[in-house]
Design a protein around this motif. Structure first.
Motif, short mmCIF file in Angstrom:
data_model
loop_
_atom_site.label_atom_id
_atom_site.label_comp_id
_atom_site.label_asym_id
_atom_site.label_seq_id
_atom_site.Cartn_x
_atom_site.Cartn_y
_atom_site.Cartn_z
N ARG A 105 -2.23 2.55 3.78
CA ARG A 105 -1.00 2.87 3.04
C ARG A 105 -1.01 2.18 1.67
NH1 ARG A 105 3.08 1.66 7.85
NH2 ARG A 105 2.44 -0.44 7.29
N ASP B 6 11.05 -5.82 4.90
CA ASP B 6 11.82 -4.60 4.63
C ASP B 6 12.79 -4.25 5.74
OD1 ASP B 6 9.89 -2.22 2.62
OD2 ASP B 6 10.48 -4.30 2.27
N GLN C 82 -1.35 -4.04 -2.06
CA GLN C 82 -0.85 -4.44 -0.74
C GLN C 82 -1.82 -4.07 0.37
OE1 GLN C 82 3.34 -3.96 0.18
NE2 GLN C 82 2.83 -3.05 2.15
N VAL D 93 7.99 0.88 19.52
CA VAL D 93 9.00 0.11 20.26
C VAL D 93 10.24 1.01 20.39
CG1 VAL D 93 10.61 -1.84 20.11
CG2 VAL D 93 8.17 -2.15 19.60
N GLU E 18 2.87 -1.99 17.09
CA GLU E 18 2.92 -1.14 15.89
C GLU E 18 2.90 0.34 16.30
OE1 GLU E 18 3.12 -1.22 12.40
OE2 GLU E 18 2.93 0.95 12.72
N ARG F 35 0.86 0.77 -1.39
CA ARG F 35 2.21 0.31 -1.70
C ARG F 35 2.18 -0.57 -2.94
NH1 ARG F 35 4.86 0.26 3.35
NH2 ARG F 35 5.17 2.41 4.03
N1 APR Z 1 7.87 0.31 16.65
C1 APR Z 1 6.71 -0.24 16.17
N2 APR Z 1 6.41 -0.35 14.85
C2 APR Z 1 7.34 0.12 13.98
C3 APR Z 1 8.58 0.69 14.40
C4 APR Z 1 8.81 0.78 15.80
N3 APR Z 1 9.94 1.30 16.29
N4 APR Z 1 9.27 1.05 13.28
C5 APR Z 1 8.51 0.73 12.21
N5 APR Z 1 7.35 0.17 12.62
C6 APR Z 1 6.24 -0.32 11.78
C7 APR Z 1 5.85 0.63 10.65
O1 APR Z 1 4.96 1.63 11.14
C8 APR Z 1 5.18 -0.31 9.67
O2 APR Z 1 3.79 -0.40 9.89
O3 APR Z 1 6.65 -1.49 11.11
C9 APR Z 1 5.83 -1.67 9.96
C10 APR Z 1 6.71 -2.13 8.79
O4 APR Z 1 5.83 -2.46 7.70
P1 APR Z 1 6.37 -2.38 6.17
O5 APR Z 1 7.24 -1.18 6.02
O6 APR Z 1 5.16 -2.51 5.30
O7 APR Z 1 7.33 -3.63 6.01
P2 APR Z 1 7.00 -5.18 5.73
O8 APR Z 1 5.92 -5.68 6.62
O9 APR Z 1 8.31 -5.83 5.72
O10 APR Z 1 6.38 -5.22 4.25
C11 APR Z 1 7.17 -4.98 3.13
O11 APR Z 1 5.85 -3.11 2.54
O12 APR Z 1 6.92 -1.11 2.42
C12 APR Z 1 6.38 -2.10 1.68
O13 APR Z 1 7.51 -2.10 -0.40
C13 APR Z 1 7.42 -2.74 0.85
O14 APR Z 1 5.94 -4.14 -0.27
C14 APR Z 1 6.93 -4.12 0.75
C15 APR Z 1 6.28 -4.38 2.08
#
Ligand code: APR
Length: 392
Positions: A42, A286, A102, A126, A32, A44
């Motif tokens: 966060r 997402d 969330q 990453v 992460e 959401r």
């Molecule tokens: N390397 C490591 N971590 C990363 C990278 C990267 N290159 N890019 C993004 N992330 C992490 C972000 O910091 C975030 O913590 O990936 C995580 C993605 O989490 P979310 O955006 O919450 O996506 P998801 O787990 O699919 O959950 C979807 O979250 O955004 C809300 O409205 C959306 O309710 C939905 C839920």
């Protein structure tokens, strides 16, 4: 570093997948980019489908939902100066939705993963994925400027809309479906006792508004605004005047005012990336799809993807069978297009689009009247709002 499943992202999708794999004795590492405190705080989405609550309960994660979650049976659509409630609990023969923020889901998952001694690397972006076409993909990352790599059997991109994983799929094999809406939502958190226990939507010619209970003393509110609007353009007086105009109806309690503690503008988008897998890389949540918040499907769709994927990975390791893995993208996309249909359809039905003709506006009204005023309309809304089945 080596593991069976490399997971990018510690949001709901990544944490839930890691938890489900752990329960099947399958190892994973979550990488992460943000700090753990940031991920946990966060704010959401806040509505869980029946299936998501059942999933969390079946995985030993239901205790706090039972304490803090607010079970919902009905949603009130307000238009034409009247209230038009849909009792989705009754329409579906007992299915509910829960108001449960969330960040509480993330907290429950983070607690479970920490208690199980999960390997989670925070503040570790990453930077690249390699070898996803072969049997031993590598996830490259950086921690405090020092490069590292994770060798695994599978990589799962749970890295959200701004992540890097879907970009590892060759462009010639990918297709992006995207719609950006000509409005946004001004999200408001107010220290005001919710006047109505049901989620309430105002479908007004001035624009959409929503009121939902966050806690017994805090109300979550939304107002349709310009997509590039700023919270600074919205004084408290302007906010309350718009909310009363769009939500209050004669003969029913008006919304309660209170101290506004949070204001923020969210853009609205429908997005879907196909396919959701390539070689040993799989996308969930997402990272593959975005829906407008109407219908509250973002978090729930992430959980549905993970439920399908966890089952497929478990089948690979436990029975050496890969047909579920091979069908993962098709299985998730079939359900996701129905979710996109519901979310985009509601979004179009309840918002007022500048410049729309009177014909379009009357069609919107007819859609609302059919959805709330007929058995078929109420049933269709209710089946979708409480959650479509997950083919896992
Ligand atoms: N390397 C490591 N971590 C990363 C990278 C990267 N290159 N890019 C993004 N992330 C992490 C972000 O910091 C975030 O913590 O990936 C995580 C993605 O989490 P979310 O955006 O919450 O996506 P998801 O787990 O699919 O959950 C979807 O979250 O955004 C809300 O409205 C959306 O309710 C939905 C839920």
């Amino acid at each position: 570093m080596r593991t069976q499943v490399g997971i990018i992202g510690a949001g709901p999708a990544g944490l839930m997948l890691s938890h489900m794999l752990h329960l099947e004795g399958i190892s994973s590492v979550i990488i992460e980019r943000s700090a753990q405190e940031h991920v946990q705080s966060r704010l959401r989405a806040g509505v869980l489908e029946q299936g998501t609550v059942e999933m969390m309960r079946s995985l030993g994660l239901g205790e706090r939902i039972g304490q803090l979650g607010l079970e919902q049976h009905s949603i009130d659509f307000r238009f034409g100066g009247e209230s038009h409630p849909i009792n989705f609990h009754e329409a579906t023969g007992g299915r509910s939705a829960w108001v449960y923020p969330q960040h509480e889901v993330v907290k429950d998952l983070m607690t479970a993963r920490s208690a199980a001694g999960a390997r989670m690397l925070f503040e570790t972006p990453v930077t690249a994925l390699e070898g996803i076409d072969g049997p031993t993909p590598v996830v490259r990352f950086e921690k405090d400027g020092v490069a590292g790599e994770l060798h695994c059997d599978f990589v799962v991109g749970c890295d959200g809309f701004r992540g890097i994983s879907r970009h590892a799929i060759p462009a010639q094999k990918a297709q992006v479906h995207d719609r950006i809406y000509p409005f946004g939502w001004l999200g408001i958190l107010a220290e005001a006792r919710p006047a109505i226990k049901d989620i309430t939507w105002g479908c007004h010619e001035d624009g959409f508004a929503m009121m939902s209970i966050r806690t017994p003393s805090i109300t979550r509110l939304y107002l349709q605004c310009e997509p590039d609007d700023s919270p600074d353009n919205w004084s408290d007086d302007r906010i309350w005047a718009a909310l009363h105009k769009r939500l209050d109806v004669p003969g029913l309690p008006t919304i309660n005012e209170g101290r506004i503690t949070q204001k923020g503008v969210t853009a609205m988008r429908s997005f879907l990336f196909e396919p959701m897998q390539h070689g040993r890389l799989f996308l969930a949540g997402d990272a593959a799809h975005i829906v407008p918040p109407t219908g509250a499907k973002g978090l729930n769709s992430a959980m549905a993807d993970v439920k399908v994927l966890a089952r497929a990975i478990e089948r690979h390791y436990k029975r050496g069978a890969d047909e579920l893995l091979e069908r993962y993208s098709a299985t998730c996309l079939k359900r996701m297009w129905l979710v996109q249909r519901f979310s985009a359809g509601l979004c179009t039905m309840v918002h007022s689009f500048a410049g729309d003709s009177s014909f379009v506006r009357r069609l919107q009204r007819a859609d609302l009247e059919y959805m709330t005023g007929t058995h078929a309309g109420r049933l269709q809304f209710s089946e979708n709002f409480t959650g479509l089945p997950v083919d896992a």
